[in-house]
Design a protein around this motif. Structure first.
Motif, PDB file in Angstrom:
ATOM      1  N   GLU A 207       0.825  -1.210   0.000  1.00 44.95           N
ATOM      2  CA  GLU A 207       0.000   0.000   0.000  1.00 44.95           C
ATOM      3  C   GLU A 207       0.857   1.258   0.000  1.00 44.95           C
ATOM      4  OE1 GLU A 207      -2.415  -0.552   3.426  1.00 44.95           O
ATOM      5  OE2 GLU A 207      -3.986  -1.629   2.340  1.00 44.95           O
ATOM      6  N   LEU A 208       1.942   1.221   0.751  1.00 41.56           N
ATOM      7  CA  LEU A 208       2.858   2.362   0.768  1.00 41.56           C
ATOM      8  C   LEU A 208       3.479   2.570  -0.609  1.00 41.56           C
ATOM      9  CD1 LEU A 208       4.673   1.831   4.189  1.00 41.56           C
ATOM     10  CD2 LEU A 208       3.211   3.764   3.580  1.00 41.56           C
ATOM     11  N   ARG A 209       3.875   1.481  -1.225  1.00 42.43           N
ATOM     12  CA  ARG A 209       4.497   1.581  -2.554  1.00 42.43           C
ATOM     13  C   ARG A 209       3.509   2.137  -3.572  1.00 42.43           C
ATOM     14  NH1 ARG A 209       6.831  -3.909  -4.363  1.00 42.43           N
ATOM     15  NH2 ARG A 209       7.602  -2.584  -6.035  1.00 42.43           N
ATOM     16  N   GLU A 210       2.285   1.651  -3.504  1.00 42.25           N
ATOM     17  CA  GLU A 210       1.281   2.110  -4.459  1.00 42.25           C
ATOM     18  C   GLU A 210       0.959   3.585  -4.231  1.00 42.25           C
ATOM     19  OE1 GLU A 210      -1.947  -0.530  -3.804  1.00 42.25           O
ATOM     20  OE2 GLU A 210      -1.041  -2.213  -4.906  1.00 42.25           O
ATOM     21  N   MET A 211       0.869   3.984  -2.982  1.00 44.40           N
ATOM     22  CA  MET A 211       0.542   5.364  -2.683  1.00 44.40           C
ATOM     23  C   MET A 211       1.620   6.313  -3.176  1.00 44.40           C
ATOM     24  SD  MET A 211      -0.310   7.109   0.965  1.00 44.40           S
ATOM     25  CE  MET A 211       1.428   7.321   1.279  1.00 44.40           C
ATOM     26  N   LEU A 212       2.845   5.858  -3.134  1.00 43.12           N
ATOM     27  CA  LEU A 212       3.964   6.685  -3.599  1.00 43.12           C
ATOM     28  C   LEU A 212       4.243   6.482  -5.078  1.00 43.12           C
ATOM     29  CD1 LEU A 212       6.336   6.107  -0.559  1.00 43.12           C
ATOM     30  CD2 LEU A 212       5.118   8.200  -1.121  1.00 43.12           C
ATOM     31  N   GLU A 216       4.896   2.328 -10.793  1.00 45.79           N
ATOM     32  CA  GLU A 216       4.559   2.864 -12.099  1.00 45.79           C
ATOM     33  C   GLU A 216       5.789   3.370 -12.839  1.00 45.79           C
ATOM     34  OE1 GLU A 216       0.155   4.334 -10.588  1.00 45.79           O
ATOM     35  OE2 GLU A 216       1.578   5.773 -11.431  1.00 45.79           O
ATOM     36  N   GLY A 217       6.792   2.493 -12.972  1.00 44.70           N
ATOM     37  CA  GLY A 217       7.971   2.837 -13.757  1.00 44.70           C
ATOM     38  C   GLY A 217       8.994   3.655 -13.025  1.00 44.70           C
ATOM     39  N   GLY A 224      15.601  -4.721   2.381  1.00 46.61           N
ATOM     40  CA  GLY A 224      14.997  -5.993   2.752  1.00 46.61           C
ATOM     41  C   GLY A 224      14.463  -6.675   1.512  1.00 46.61           C
ATOM     42  N   HIS A 225      13.235  -7.216   1.589  1.00 42.76           N
ATOM     43  CA  HIS A 225      12.664  -7.954   0.479  1.00 42.76           C
ATOM     44  C   HIS A 225      11.736  -7.112  -0.374  1.00 42.76           C
ATOM     45  CE1 HIS A 225      14.137 -11.843   1.968  1.00 42.76           C
ATOM     46  NE2 HIS A 225      13.876 -11.364   3.166  1.00 42.76           N
ATOM     47  N   HIS A 226      11.722  -5.775  -0.137  1.00 42.23           N
ATOM     48  CA  HIS A 226      10.738  -4.967  -0.828  1.00 42.23           C
ATOM     49  C   HIS A 226      11.363  -3.859  -1.653  1.00 42.23           C
ATOM     50  CE1 HIS A 226       7.209  -6.863   0.907  1.00 42.23           C
ATOM     51  NE2 HIS A 226       7.886  -6.928   2.044  1.00 42.23           N
ATOM     52  N   GLY A 227      12.528  -4.101  -2.244  1.00 43.81           N
ATOM     53  CA  GLY A 227      13.102  -3.133  -3.163  1.00 43.81           C
ATOM     54  C   GLY A 227      12.341  -3.176  -4.461  1.00 43.81           C
ATOM     55  N   ALA A 228      12.707  -2.266  -5.392  1.00 43.08           N
ATOM     56  CA  ALA A 228      11.991  -2.203  -6.655  1.00 43.08           C
ATOM     57  C   ALA A 228      12.198  -3.466  -7.460  1.00 43.08           C
ATOM     58  CB  ALA A 228      12.452  -0.983  -7.454  1.00 43.08           C
ATOM     59  N   ASP A 229      13.295  -4.184  -7.201  1.00 46.14           N
ATOM     60  CA  ASP A 229      13.580  -5.381  -7.968  1.00 46.14           C
ATOM     61  C   ASP A 229      12.941  -6.614  -7.359  1.00 46.14           C
ATOM     62  OD1 ASP A 229      15.138  -5.275  -5.690  1.00 46.14           O
ATOM     63  OD2 ASP A 229      16.773  -6.443  -6.595  1.00 46.14           O
ATOM     64  N   ALA A 230      12.239  -6.442  -6.220  1.00 45.14           N
ATOM     65  CA  ALA A 230      11.776  -7.607  -5.490  1.00 45.14           C
ATOM     66  C   ALA A 230      10.419  -8.075  -5.992  1.00 45.14           C
ATOM     67  CB  ALA A 230      11.699  -7.284  -3.999  1.00 45.14           C
ATOM     68  N   MET A 231      10.280  -8.245  -7.305  1.00 44.21           N
ATOM     69  CA  MET A 231       9.066  -8.775  -7.883  1.00 44.21           C
ATOM     70  C   MET A 231       9.412 -10.081  -8.585  1.00 44.21           C
ATOM     71  SD  MET A 231       6.809  -6.517  -7.083  1.00 44.21           S
ATOM     72  CE  MET A 231       5.422  -6.851  -8.179  1.00 44.21           C
ATOM     73  N   ALA A 232       8.523 -11.021  -8.476  1.00 41.72           N
ATOM     74  CA  ALA A 232       8.753 -12.304  -9.115  1.00 41.72           C
ATOM     75  C   ALA A 232       8.601 -12.163 -10.622  1.00 41.72           C
ATOM     76  CB  ALA A 232       7.750 -13.326  -8.574  1.00 41.72           C
ATOM     77  N   ASP A 233       9.056 -13.199 -11.370  1.00 44.25           N
ATOM     78  CA  ASP A 233       9.002 -13.144 -12.828  1.00 44.25           C
ATOM     79  C   ASP A 233       7.578 -12.981 -13.337  1.00 44.25           C
ATOM     80  OD1 ASP A 233      11.705 -13.410 -12.944  1.00 44.25           O
ATOM     81  OD2 ASP A 233      11.671 -15.593 -13.202  1.00 44.25           O
TER      82      ASP A 233
END
Length: 387
Positions: A207-212, A216-217, A224-233
């Motif tokens: 929610e924090l990421r979406e709000m900020l 969106e690019g 920790g585990h929530h950097g911008a690269d921390a998305m699965a394939d």
């Protein structure tokens, strides 16, 4: 400055904690001579790293501040803590609730904890807080941590006092994040999702990421585990950790990229990071401290630290002028019969508030105009002498 105040100042600069406590008491009580004392402190300030910790009530601010102090001490740094507590309705002083949750550093003389009252200020900090920070800075504290009351949207004064502001958000905040959006969440340099071992931590981070507008690019420098690269394939969010920093290397790399901006000619901007912590056992605290340090480095390297300090002093000047003018006006009101008598005159229709304000301000405005004319005259004479 009289001899007693000079002796107190010398003792503070010599590193005597008793003198630091007495100085802050003098500042908070606005005791006679405090202004001269604070003025003398300015020449010895500017070395401390001032960190603000804020967030909603129940986010775990006091416990995290305690762990921060403990970790900084393990790294060999001295710490000053100002805990802004709610004001007592009876005495106006601090309720002292935060001190109960700061037990790890009891007995450590290099951790100085002081509770101060918010004294009803909407911004969350009393005027004396900034002066107390200067006392700790002049004393030689490496880190000064200000923990705010946690009142909500109004608590934004911390931006004007601290170099780096961390906002704590507990898991499962849900709609409360949106409630805080227009105020407290917009002041964060670092977000800490504390109590991250509880259910809902993953969702709160998202929610924090979406709000900020993180997804969106825009590269985002979380740790920790929530950097911008921390998305699965497949584009899904991986299972959240508890902020142990295992992904910090990749996360910090993304942070550097995001904070630098895509256009090298554009001004540097800081992208807030999100760190997961569990303050009760210290999980994620090292990563949190690293993010605080990264922001401090950004301020210095980008040149924005000097701008923040300049803005801070400008606000202090405005605050002092407001206080002094208010005192002058209170004196004028008393000489005019007091507010109650003036209010009664308005009630009976003899006058109105605007007419009273004009009458009270007239002598003050006249004095200011006269002082301005004199100052300009002295300046002209000085210019003539130089020529």
């Amino acid at each position: 400055m009289n001899a007693d105040e000079r002796e107190l100042l010398d003792a503070l600069l010599a590193g005597e904690h008793r003198a630091l406590a007495r100085t802050i008491s003098k500042i908070e009580n606005r005791a006679p001579g405090y202004r001269e004392l604070v003025s003398a402190l300015y020449a010895h300030t500017g070395n401390a790293d001032v960190i603000g910790i804020t967030g909603s009530p129940g986010a775990g601010k006091s416990t995290l501040v305690d762990k921060l102090a403990e970790t900084y001490r393990e790294r060999g740094e001295t710490v000053g803590i100002i805990a802004i507590d709610p004001s007592s309705p009876f005495t106006g002083g601090a309720v002292l609730g935060d001190r109960i949750r700061m037990a790890s550093t009891i007995g450590d003389m290099d951790v100085f904890v002081r509770s101060m009252s918010a004294r009803g200020t909407l911004g969350g900090l009393s005027t004396a807080t900034a002066d107390a920070v200067k006392a700790m800075d002049a004393f030689g504290k490496d880190k000064i941590i200000i923990e705010t009351v946690g009142a909500g949207q109004n608590e934004v004064d911390i931006v004007r006092t601290a170099d780096t502001v961390a906002v704590l958000v507990p898991p499962g905040s849900g709609d409360s994040i949106q409630t805080l959006k227009a105020g407290i969440l917009e002041i964060a340099d670092v977000f800490a999702v504390n109590k991250a071992d509880r259910d809902g931590a993953d969702r709160t981070v998202q929610e924090l990421r979406e709000m900020l507008h993180i997804g969106e690019g825009v590269d985002f420098g979380g740790s920790g585990h929530h950097g911008a690269d921390a998305m699965a394939d497949d584009g899904t969010e991986p299972t959240a950790g508890t902020g142990d920093g295992n992904g910090a290397e990749n996360g910090n790399a993304d942070a550097d990229a995001g904070r630098a901006g895509n256009d090298t000619d554009s001004p540097a901007e800081w992208t807030p990071s999100i760190v997961e912590t569990v303050a009760t056992d210290g999980t994620g605290v090292d990563t949190f401290i690293d993010e605080l340090a990264a922001h401090r480095s950004f301020l210095v390297d980008s040149g924005t630290h000097a701008e923040k300090v300049r803005e801070r002093y400008a606000e202090e000047i405005r605050t002092l002028l407001r206080e002094d003018i208010n005192t002058l006006l209170e004196t004028e009101l008393e000489e005019a019969g007091g507010v109650e008598d003036l209010a009664e005159a308005v009630r009976t229709g003899d006058t109105d508030p605007y007419a009273i304000a004009t009458e009270v301000l007239s002598p003050v405005a006249a004095c200011l105009e006269e002082a301005t004319v004199q100052a300009r005259g002295l300046e002209s004479e000085s210019d003539a002498d130089r020529q």
